[in-house]
Scaffold this motif. Structure first.
Motif, short mmCIF file in Angstrom:
data_model
loop_
_atom_site.label_atom_id
_atom_site.label_comp_id
_atom_site.label_asym_id
_atom_site.label_seq_id
_atom_site.Cartn_x
_atom_site.Cartn_y
_atom_site.Cartn_z
N ASP A 177 0.83 -1.20 0.00
CA ASP A 177 0.00 0.00 0.00
C ASP A 177 0.86 1.26 0.00
O ASP A 177 1.78 1.39 0.81
CB ASP A 177 -0.91 -0.02 1.23
N LEU A 215 -7.32 -2.13 -0.59
CA LEU A 215 -8.68 -1.75 -0.19
C LEU A 215 -9.06 -2.42 1.12
O LEU A 215 -8.76 -3.60 1.34
CB LEU A 215 -9.68 -2.12 -1.28
N ALA A 216 -9.74 -1.68 1.97
CA ALA A 216 -10.19 -2.23 3.25
C ALA A 216 -11.33 -3.20 2.99
O ALA A 216 -12.26 -2.89 2.23
CB ALA A 216 -10.68 -1.10 4.15
N ARG A 269 -14.65 -5.11 2.87
CA ARG A 269 -16.07 -4.72 3.02
C ARG A 269 -16.33 -3.22 2.90
O ARG A 269 -17.43 -2.77 3.19
CB ARG A 269 -16.64 -5.27 4.31
N SER A 270 -15.34 -2.44 2.47
CA SER A 270 -15.59 -1.02 2.21
C SER A 270 -16.39 -0.91 0.91
O SER A 270 -16.56 -1.89 0.17
CB SER A 270 -14.27 -0.25 2.08
N GLU A 271 -16.88 0.27 0.62
CA GLU A 271 -17.70 0.46 -0.59
C GLU A 271 -16.89 0.16 -1.85
O GLU A 271 -17.36 -0.55 -2.74
CB GLU A 271 -18.23 1.90 -0.63
N GLU A 272 -15.65 0.68 -1.93
CA GLU A 272 -14.81 0.42 -3.11
C GLU A 272 -14.45 -1.05 -3.19
O GLU A 272 -14.39 -1.64 -4.26
CB GLU A 272 -13.55 1.29 -3.07
N TRP A 273 -14.19 -1.69 -2.04
CA TRP A 273 -13.88 -3.11 -2.00
C TRP A 273 -15.05 -3.91 -2.57
O TRP A 273 -14.85 -4.82 -3.38
CB TRP A 273 -13.58 -3.54 -0.56
N ALA A 324 -12.89 -11.59 1.94
CA ALA A 324 -12.91 -10.56 3.00
C ALA A 324 -12.09 -11.00 4.21
O ALA A 324 -11.40 -10.18 4.83
CB ALA A 324 -14.35 -10.27 3.41
#
Length: 184
Positions: A73, A100-101, A103-107, A132
């Motif tokens: 990252d 990407l984190a 369960r984030s929106e972008e993930w 996840a």
């Protein structure tokens, strides 16, 4: 690499079209140092991917998924794209790595795209939960710099793996393949 503040429309179009159409890309991350102090670092790896919303998305580093060594990252990576029909190198471009984190929106958007491209998943629809828990989703965003094509082939020895053997084929294989007929 050539340093450009902003990619030209031609470079952007070449990067996007070539990467979208290629089933595999070769990625070399800058986050893993070389074992040899004089060496170039981790070799580039062939990775399956999805092009979505101006970037490459990768899934890996979990059980049964592709390895993502050197993709740290905030660091940079070099992406090389081949021609789908001829197999030759089309373009090499640099990218910024973003993990990407889960369960984030972008993930969730990235996983939705990746899920459609994942072949032979052992757990079917449950793979997103496994991803996840156990995997990394990485976004490679083009920085705008591209490398000029090399003069030579840059062929390298394959990455060591336990899946390869150096033993001769069994004597019965030609008979099985050719049905006892002599080869010409």
């Amino acid at each position: 690499m050539t340093d450009q503040a902003s990619p030209s429309p031609d470079h952007r179009a070449l990067i996007e079209e070539a990467t979208k159409k290629s089933g595999l890309i070769w990625v070399r991350g800058s986050g893993v140092p070389s074992l040899d102090p004089q060496g170039p670092g981790e070799p580039a790896r062939a990775l399956w991917h999805v092009w979505h919303d101006g970037a490459v998305y990768l899934i890996g580093d979990g059980p049964g998924e592709q390895p993502l060594p050197g993709l740290v990252d905030g660091r940079e990576a070099e992406v090389t794209v081949r021609s789908k029909d001829k197999g030759g190198r089309l373009v090499s471009w640099s990218a910024t790595v973003l993990e990407l984190a889960p369960r984030s929106e972008e993930w969730a958007l990235a996983v939705g795209e990746l899920k459609g491209k994942r072949l032979n998943a052992p757990d079917g629809e449950a793979m997103t939960e496994r991803w996840a828990r156990e995997c990394r989703v990485v976004r490679l965003t083009p920085t705008g710099s591209t490398a000029s094509l090399p003069e030579g082939s840059l062929a390298a020895a394959p990455v060591p793996t336990v899946a390869t053997t150096r033993q001769p084929i069994p004597a019965s294989v030609p008979r099985l393949l050719f049905g006892g007929r002599k080869r010409r």
